[in-house]
Enzyme design. Sequence first.
Site, PDB file in Angstrom:
ATOM      1  N   SER A 195       0.802  -1.234   0.000  1.00 11.59           N
ATOM      2  CA  SER A 195       0.000   0.000   0.000  1.00 11.59           C
ATOM      3  C   SER A 195       0.831   1.278   0.000  1.00 11.59           C
ATOM      4  CB  SER A 195      -0.963   0.018   1.187  1.00 11.59           C
ATOM      5  OG  SER A 195      -0.269   0.235   2.390  1.00 11.59           O
ATOM      6  N   LYS A 216       0.816   4.342   6.807  1.00 10.01           N
ATOM      7  CA  LYS A 216       0.078   5.245   5.915  1.00 10.01           C
ATOM      8  C   LYS A 216       0.666   6.651   5.997  1.00 10.01           C
ATOM      9  CE  LYS A 216      -2.805   1.955   5.047  1.00 10.01           C
ATOM     10  NZ  LYS A 216      -2.594   1.178   3.861  1.00 10.01           N
TER      11      LYS A 216
END
Length: 181
Positions: free
Chosen positions: A39, A81
């Site tokens: 990700s 993230k």
Amino acid sequence: MSKTKNELFSWIKSIIIAFGIVMLVKTFLFAPYIVKGSSMEPTLHNHEKILVNKLGAITDGLSRGDIVIIKDTKEDTNYVKRIIGFPGERIEMKEDKLYVNKEQVDESYLTANRNKAEELGVNLTGDIGPIIVPENHYYVMGDNRLNSMDSRNGLGFIHKDYIIGESEFVFYPLSKIRDIK
């Protein structure tokens, strides 16, 4: 015999003190984490090991664009993230451009992924918002927007208490050591 006992006691005391210092540093200052998944590519890759600074998260020293480790208590796992939005900010995505409080934000770290998306004829990010980030929460997204569970699609807003710390640099594999600030 007494000298040997004193030396042994001195060694044991030194080991206990060193262990205590290591535990304090790991608990409150720095800790290693392993990146799992794709990700955050191409910024971070699967199985890379990163050093995380916990002090910034404790003192609210975070900035937009910082890469953070997020604790997920439901699944007993962590996510890596990038911080996109802060409490009270208005977040909007239009035509693959990020707007915070109606001002466009430069996301130069997405250049490689944007090029890939253009080749595929798709947008990196669907249109979002406008949404307001709630008090004591953050809005986060992965760099690999085509393949990232984040605030858009599963994680939701991240409460400040679930941010473990800010990633500083990759330290493994040794051939890929680099700063990621």
